[in-house]
Design an enzyme around this catalytic site. Sequence first.
Site, short mmCIF file in Angstrom:
data_model
loop_
_atom_site.label_atom_id
_atom_site.label_comp_id
_atom_site.label_asym_id
_atom_site.label_seq_id
_atom_site.Cartn_x
_atom_site.Cartn_y
_atom_site.Cartn_z
N ARG A 195 -3.96 13.62 -6.96
CA ARG A 195 -4.04 13.98 -8.39
C ARG A 195 -5.42 14.54 -8.73
NH1 ARG A 195 -6.08 10.89 -12.53
NH2 ARG A 195 -5.21 11.19 -14.61
N ASP A 219 -6.54 -0.80 7.44
CA ASP A 219 -7.22 -1.53 8.52
C ASP A 219 -8.74 -1.59 8.36
OD1 ASP A 219 -4.65 -1.55 9.50
OD2 ASP A 219 -4.98 0.06 10.94
N SER A 252 -6.90 3.94 5.21
CA SER A 252 -6.16 3.05 6.12
C SER A 252 -6.46 1.63 5.71
CB SER A 252 -6.62 3.27 7.56
OG SER A 252 -6.18 2.19 8.35
N ARG A 280 -4.04 -3.60 12.85
CA ARG A 280 -4.04 -3.00 14.19
C ARG A 280 -5.02 -3.75 15.10
NH1 ARG A 280 -1.48 1.90 15.37
NH2 ARG A 280 -1.35 2.48 13.20
O1 F6P Z 1 -2.79 1.53 10.37
C1 F6P Z 1 -2.15 0.94 9.30
C2 F6P Z 1 -1.07 -0.01 9.78
O2 F6P Z 1 -0.45 -0.60 8.66
C3 F6P Z 1 -1.53 -1.08 10.76
O3 F6P Z 1 -2.16 -2.17 10.13
C4 F6P Z 1 -0.24 -1.44 11.45
O4 F6P Z 1 -0.45 -1.97 12.73
C5 F6P Z 1 0.45 -0.11 11.52
O5 F6P Z 1 -0.08 0.72 10.52
C6 F6P Z 1 1.95 -0.17 11.35
O6 F6P Z 1 2.46 1.10 11.56
P1 F6P Z 1 3.92 1.55 11.15
O7 F6P Z 1 3.96 1.64 9.65
O8 F6P Z 1 4.10 2.86 11.80
O9 F6P Z 1 4.87 0.48 11.63
#
Ligand code: F6P
EC number: 2.7.1.11
Length: 320
Positions: free
Chosen positions: A21, A127, A125, A171
């Site tokens: 946006r 993470d 992300s 992750r």
């Molecule tokens: O990278 C973000 C994330 O949510 C990680 O924490 C997790 O391991 C992964 O993506 C899950 O991926 P997907 O949504 O492809 O299952």
Amino acid sequence: MKRLAILTSGGDCSGMNAVIRAAARTAIANDVEMIGYRKGFAGLLKNDYLELTSRAVSGVLQRGGTFLQSARSQEFRTAEGRRTALDNLLREKVDGLIVIGGDGSLNGARALDLLGFPVIGIPASIDNDIPYTDMALGVDTALNNIIYAVDCIKDTASSHDRAFIVEVMGRNSGYLASTSAIATGAEFAIVPEVEFDLTEMCHQLRRRYEEGRTNALIIMAEGAGHAQEVADSIKDCAGFETRVTVLGHYQRGGAPTVFDRLLGSRFGLKAVELLLSGTKGVMLGLSTTTLTTTLLEMVVKGGQKKLNNELVHMAGILGI
Ligand code: F6P
């Protein structure tokens, strides 16, 4: 510059809509057209896009996920795929591209940068594993989701003398686990970056149980193993009955927090301003309260951001 494009790639997170946006409205304010590719690099390869008028981006700020949708594209990982992407951008007379996503997406952004195309990366992300930024987009919302869920779990745990192992995403990073452990008052945080002594945890849980404490909470990062395996190995020694909750994709959704709405808006506006001023090949980041830029080349070489020792130290001291 007359026409810019934006896409969201990899795992979605809250705050992505705020970037789209802000970028679209900043472009429009500068008499520049903005288009949005659907489903990340996959949409770019199929030339699947929509015009991001001011109206097209209204009502999205408070919505989680990404209304442009996202994907992980295998084809874009190939040299041929990247060439097609570049051809599509040039054919559509796009002068610059904003890529919102995690490490894989920023690698994709760098690939286009290497082909000479003006690109700006935005770290997004849950993470929080991307180097050269204190916070990535979506992390704050995910943490708020986690603590809401864990507070609920704590209520039920204490009603039954139970120990809960709550598995959170991240992750290979223990950021979400260590931060949420501190914020929920969990007894233990199990993270991939630090070796963990299961026997010692069992002793401490037993002591806690014998003191008459009503519950125990262990937050475990998905990258550190499986919560069910930990539960199985402590069930005979901990005293408490054990239960496991895997929070899963719940963590990634929901209305973005104020922090993510602001950060996303700042990233979106700045990304367009940078492209218009001729800056390219960088990732935006946040250092305390200031926006920064780092060459994409450095970002992709930087590997996974290191977990802050202070977090690990705090989680350890405050837990028991
Ligand atoms: O990278 C973000 C994330 O949510 C990680 O924490 C997790 O391991 C992964 O993506 C899950 O991926 P997907 O949504 O492809 O299952």
